[in-house]
Design a protein around this motif. Structure first.
Motif, PDB file in Angstrom:
ATOM      1  N   GLY B   1       0.821  -1.203   0.000  1.00 21.88           N
ATOM      2  CA  GLY B   1       0.000   0.000   0.000  1.00 21.88           C
ATOM      3  C   GLY B   1       0.850   1.246   0.000  1.00 21.88           C
ATOM      4  N   GLU B   2       0.166   2.389   0.038  1.00 18.70           N
ATOM      5  CA  GLU B   2       0.904   3.646   0.013  1.00 18.70           C
ATOM      6  C   GLU B   2       1.656   3.850   1.321  1.00 18.70           C
ATOM      7  OE1 GLU B   2      -3.338   4.133  -1.589  1.00 18.70           O
ATOM      8  OE2 GLU B   2      -2.340   3.385   0.215  1.00 18.70           O
ATOM      9  N   ASP B   3       2.809   4.489   1.229  1.00 14.89           N
ATOM     10  CA  ASP B   3       3.602   4.735   2.416  1.00 14.89           C
ATOM     11  C   ASP B   3       4.316   6.063   2.259  1.00 14.89           C
ATOM     12  OD1 ASP B   3       6.330   3.082   4.154  1.00 14.89           O
ATOM     13  OD2 ASP B   3       4.629   4.219   4.906  1.00 14.89           O
ATOM     14  N   VAL B   4       4.377   6.823   3.347  1.00 16.83           N
ATOM     15  CA  VAL B   4       5.089   8.096   3.354  1.00 16.83           C
ATOM     16  C   VAL B   4       5.981   8.094   4.579  1.00 16.83           C
ATOM     17  CG1 VAL B   4       4.863  10.591   3.473  1.00 16.83           C
ATOM     18  CG2 VAL B   4       3.163   9.266   2.224  1.00 16.83           C
ATOM     19  N   GLU B   5       7.279   8.293   4.395  1.00 18.96           N
ATOM     20  CA  GLU B   5       8.219   8.218   5.503  1.00 18.96           C
ATOM     21  C   GLU B   5       8.902   9.555   5.757  1.00 18.96           C
ATOM     22  OE1 GLU B   5       9.402   3.486   5.269  1.00 18.96           O
ATOM     23  OE2 GLU B   5      10.962   5.031   5.289  1.00 18.96           O
ATOM     24  N   GLN B   6       9.040   9.856   7.030  1.00 23.79           N
ATOM     25  CA  GLN B   6       9.773  11.041   7.462  1.00 23.79           C
ATOM     26  C   GLN B   6      10.624  10.644   8.656  1.00 23.79           C
ATOM     27  OE1 GLN B   6       5.723  13.586   7.637  1.00 23.79           O
ATOM     28  NE2 GLN B   6       7.538  14.804   8.078  1.00 23.79           N
ATOM     29  N   SER B   7      11.727  11.358   8.830  1.00 28.90           N
ATOM     30  CA  SER B   7      12.494  11.158  10.051  1.00 28.90           C
ATOM     31  C   SER B   7      11.726  11.796  11.204  1.00 28.90           C
ATOM     32  CB  SER B   7      13.891  11.778   9.928  1.00 28.90           C
ATOM     33  OG  SER B   7      13.784  13.124   9.549  1.00 28.90           O
ATOM     34  N   LEU B   8      11.926  11.269  12.413  1.00 35.41           N
ATOM     35  CA  LEU B   8      11.091  11.682  13.534  1.00 35.41           C
ATOM     36  C   LEU B   8      11.507  13.017  14.144  1.00 35.41           C
ATOM     37  CD1 LEU B   8      10.484   8.340  15.458  1.00 35.41           C
ATOM     38  CD2 LEU B   8       8.901   9.588  13.984  1.00 35.41           C
ATOM     39  N   PHE B   9      12.819  13.286  14.154  1.00 31.08           N
ATOM     40  CA  PHE B   9      13.302  14.471  14.863  1.00 31.08           C
ATOM     41  C   PHE B   9      14.320  15.233  14.023  1.00 31.08           C
ATOM     42  CE2 PHE B   9      11.290  13.483  18.792  1.00 31.08           C
ATOM     43  CZ  PHE B   9      11.343  12.102  18.941  1.00 31.08           C
ATOM     44  N   LEU B  10      14.345  16.557  14.239  1.00 28.92           N
ATOM     45  CA  LEU B  10      15.368  17.405  13.649  1.00 28.92           C
ATOM     46  C   LEU B  10      15.604  18.551  14.620  1.00 28.92           C
ATOM     47  CD1 LEU B  10      17.138  18.241  11.200  1.00 28.92           C
ATOM     48  CD2 LEU B  10      15.180  19.554  10.375  1.00 28.92           C
ATOM     49  N   SER B  11      16.879  18.835  14.854  1.00 29.56           N
ATOM     50  CA  SER B  11      17.236  19.922  15.749  1.00 29.56           C
ATOM     51  C   SER B  11      18.173  20.867  15.011  1.00 29.56           C
ATOM     52  CB  SER B  11      17.926  19.342  16.995  1.00 29.56           C
ATOM     53  OG  SER B  11      18.283  20.370  17.874  1.00 29.56           O
ATOM     54  N   VAL B  12      17.871  22.165  15.036  1.00 25.76           N
ATOM     55  CA  VAL B  12      18.715  23.158  14.364  1.00 25.76           C
ATOM     56  C   VAL B  12      18.884  24.357  15.279  1.00 25.76           C
ATOM     57  CG1 VAL B  12      17.953  22.458  12.061  1.00 25.76           C
ATOM     58  CG2 VAL B  12      16.813  24.368  13.207  1.00 25.76           C
ATOM     59  N   ARG B  13      19.893  25.163  14.971  1.00 25.46           N
ATOM     60  CA  ARG B  13      20.116  26.399  15.722  1.00 25.46           C
ATOM     61  C   ARG B  13      19.358  27.539  15.047  1.00 25.46           C
ATOM     62  NH1 ARG B  13      22.863  25.871  19.923  1.00 25.46           N
ATOM     63  NH2 ARG B  13      24.452  24.271  20.184  1.00 25.46           N
ATOM     64  N   GLU B  14      18.903  28.462  15.866  1.00 30.22           N
ATOM     65  CA  GLU B  14      18.180  29.633  15.364  1.00 30.22           C
ATOM     66  C   GLU B  14      19.031  30.352  14.331  1.00 30.22           C
ATOM     67  OE1 GLU B  14      17.251  32.424  18.449  1.00 30.22           O
ATOM     68  OE2 GLU B  14      15.440  33.110  17.427  1.00 30.22           O
ATOM     69  N   GLY B  15      18.395  30.714  13.205  1.00 28.72           N
ATOM     70  CA  GLY B  15      19.099  31.394  12.130  1.00 28.72           C
ATOM     71  C   GLY B  15      19.611  30.463  11.049  1.00 28.72           C
ATOM     72  N   ASP B  16      19.781  29.170  11.383  1.00 37.94           N
ATOM     73  CA  ASP B  16      20.205  28.202  10.374  1.00 37.94           C
ATOM     74  C   ASP B  16      19.023  27.814   9.485  1.00 37.94           C
ATOM     75  OD1 ASP B  16      22.608  26.308  12.422  1.00 37.94           O
ATOM     76  OD2 ASP B  16      22.720  28.270  11.420  1.00 37.94           O
ATOM     77  N   PHE B 102      -0.650  10.649   5.012  1.00 38.04           N
ATOM     78  CA  PHE B 102       0.223  11.505   5.813  1.00 38.04           C
ATOM     79  C   PHE B 102       1.473  10.748   6.246  1.00 38.04           C
ATOM     80  CE2 PHE B 102      -2.139  15.358   6.737  1.00 38.04           C
ATOM     81  CZ  PHE B 102      -3.422  15.018   6.325  1.00 38.04           C
ATOM     82  N   GLY B 103       2.579  11.461   6.323  1.00 33.87           N
ATOM     83  CA  GLY B 103       3.756  10.928   6.978  1.00 33.87           C
ATOM     84  C   GLY B 103       3.555  10.938   8.484  1.00 33.87           C
ATOM     85  N   THR B 104       4.505  10.366   9.206  1.00 34.01           N
ATOM     86  CA  THR B 104       4.378  10.286  10.663  1.00 34.01           C
ATOM     87  C   THR B 104       4.769  11.586  11.360  1.00 34.01           C
ATOM     88  OG1 THR B 104       6.561   9.292  10.716  1.00 34.01           O
ATOM     89  CG2 THR B 104       4.684   7.794  10.812  1.00 34.01           C
ATOM     90  N   GLY B 105       5.294  12.545  10.587  1.00 32.40           N
ATOM     91  CA  GLY B 105       5.635  13.841  11.168  1.00 32.40           C
ATOM     92  C   GLY B 105       7.074  13.920  11.629  1.00 32.40           C
ATOM     93  N   THR B 106       7.673  15.083  11.444  1.00 30.56           N
ATOM     94  CA  THR B 106       9.042  15.369  11.917  1.00 30.56           C
ATOM     95  C   THR B 106       8.952  16.468  12.964  1.00 30.56           C
ATOM     96  OG1 THR B 106      10.032  14.810   9.787  1.00 30.56           O
ATOM     97  CG2 THR B 106      11.335  16.206  11.281  1.00 30.56           C
ATOM     98  N   ARG B 107       9.452  16.178  14.154  1.00 33.69           N
ATOM     99  CA  ARG B 107       9.447  17.186  15.214  1.00 33.69           C
ATOM    100  C   ARG B 107      10.693  18.044  15.079  1.00 33.69           C
ATOM    101  NH1 ARG B 107       6.723  17.773  20.025  1.00 33.69           N
ATOM    102  NH2 ARG B 107       5.782  15.710  19.789  1.00 33.69           N
ATOM    103  N   LEU B 108      10.477  19.316  14.771  1.00 30.64           N
ATOM    104  CA  LEU B 108      11.582  20.271  14.621  1.00 30.64           C
ATOM    105  C   LEU B 108      11.758  21.042  15.921  1.00 30.64           C
ATOM    106  CD1 LEU B 108      13.658  21.885  12.899  1.00 30.64           C
ATOM    107  CD2 LEU B 108      11.760  23.404  12.260  1.00 30.64           C
ATOM    108  N   LYS B 109      12.966  21.007  16.426  1.00 28.02           N
ATOM    109  CA  LYS B 109      13.297  21.780  17.621  1.00 28.02           C
ATOM    110  C   LYS B 109      14.336  22.821  17.239  1.00 28.02           C
ATOM    111  CE  LYS B 109      14.715  21.340  22.437  1.00 28.02           C
ATOM    112  NZ  LYS B 109      15.051  20.415  23.523  1.00 28.02           N
ATOM    113  N   VAL B 110      14.041  24.078  17.528  1.00 24.04           N
ATOM    114  CA  VAL B 110      14.946  25.165  17.186  1.00 24.04           C
ATOM    115  C   VAL B 110      15.603  25.648  18.468  1.00 24.04           C
ATOM    116  CG1 VAL B 110      15.178  27.414  16.104  1.00 24.04           C
ATOM    117  CG2 VAL B 110      13.446  25.803  15.275  1.00 24.04           C
ATOM    118  N   LEU B 111      16.907  25.602  18.496  1.00 22.25           N
ATOM    119  CA  LEU B 111      17.679  25.976  19.677  1.00 22.25           C
ATOM    120  C   LEU B 111      18.107  27.433  19.578  1.00 22.25           C
ATOM    121  CD1 LEU B 111      19.908  22.766  19.704  1.00 22.25           C
ATOM    122  CD2 LEU B 111      17.843  23.199  21.043  1.00 22.25           C
ATOM    123  N   ALA B 112      17.861  28.172  20.646  1.00 18.54           N
ATOM    124  CA  ALA B 112      18.216  29.603  20.655  1.00 18.54           C
ATOM    125  C   ALA B 112      19.714  29.815  20.774  1.00 18.54           C
ATOM    126  CB  ALA B 112      17.494  30.288  21.805  1.00 18.54           C
TER     127      ALA B 112
END
Lengths: 116, 112
Positions: B1-16, B102-112
């Motif tokens: 069947g159809e499948d949509v994949e995303q990585s679960l987490f991503l962390s970046v610094r503010e401004g990047d 829908f994909g399972t979603g990627t949680r983006l965390k932005v670090l100050a």
């Protein structure tokens, strides 16, 4: 401002209770959907409706029923709530793809249901 | 069947820049979407791309679609703390159907 409104943001119910989740949209959309969202599982479709009194089962309809008596209102019913139905429930609406738009889904704010 | 994949987490610094990726198996959708979900809220459409386009830019957002590799990405330039959220890619329903995937979603965390 276009809107999908879910009547209850938070509910706590006991096992075996009947639960009604109401959803109203003001965009004259033909299509309405109920999803549940669980961590790590994304969004799973419970039921959708493409017209008044019309409904189709989604991927996980067991334990749920729906009602669409008016175009703007789509209700999700849990006949006898169970603990595994504790979840976030999201209602959405859309117009059909084609001349009227891109088929984007408009979501309500969600109803977080806890079944004890 | 159809499948949509995303990585679960991503962390970046503010401004990047942030790049959120999505791969899928079914390519019959006319539109592909990116949604944002803030804590305790529903999903909000960020942007979409028509299936015959390769790229779409909308202010800080750039969507790239590689149909050959069945890969969709969302780039957020100058990421801000207010961009912290869960991001979902979604395939629109193929013509004649009603099913969004829908994909399972990627949680983006932005670090100050």
């Amino acid at each position: 401002d276009v809107k999908v409104t879910q009547s209850s943001r938070y509910l706590v119910k006991r096992t075996g209770e009947k639960v009604f989740l109401e959803c109203v949209q003001d965009m004259d959309h033909e299509n309405m959907f109920w999803y549940r969202q669980d961590p790590g599982l994304g969004l799973r479709l419970i039921y959708f409706s493409y017209d008044v009194k019309m409904k189709e089962k989604g991927d996980i309809p067991e334990g749920y029923s729906v009602s669409r008596e008016k175009k703007e209102r789509f209700s999700l019913i849990l006949e006898s709530a169970s603990t595994n139905q504790t979840s976030m429930y999201l209602c959405a609406s859309s117009s059909p793809l084609g001349a009227r738009g891109t088929g984007e889904l408009f979501f309500g704010e969600g109803s977080r249901l806890t079944v004890l | 069947g159809e499948d949509v994949e995303q990585s679960l987490f991503l962390s970046v610094r503010e401004g990047d820049s942030s790049v959120i990726n999505c791969t899928y198996t079914d390519s019959s959708s006319t539109y592909l979407y990116w949604y944002k979900q803030e804590p305790g809220a529903g999903l909000q459409l960020l942007t979409y791309i028509f299936s015959n386009m390769d790229m779409k830019q909308d202010q800080r957002l750039t969507v790239l679609l590689n149909k050959k590799d069945k890969h969709l990405s969302l780039r957020i330039a100058d990421t801000q703390t207010g961009d912290s959220a869960i991001y979902f890619c979604a395939l629109g329903p193929p013509p004649g159907t009603y099913k969004y995937i829908f994909g399972t979603g990627t949680r983006l965390k932005v670090l100050a």
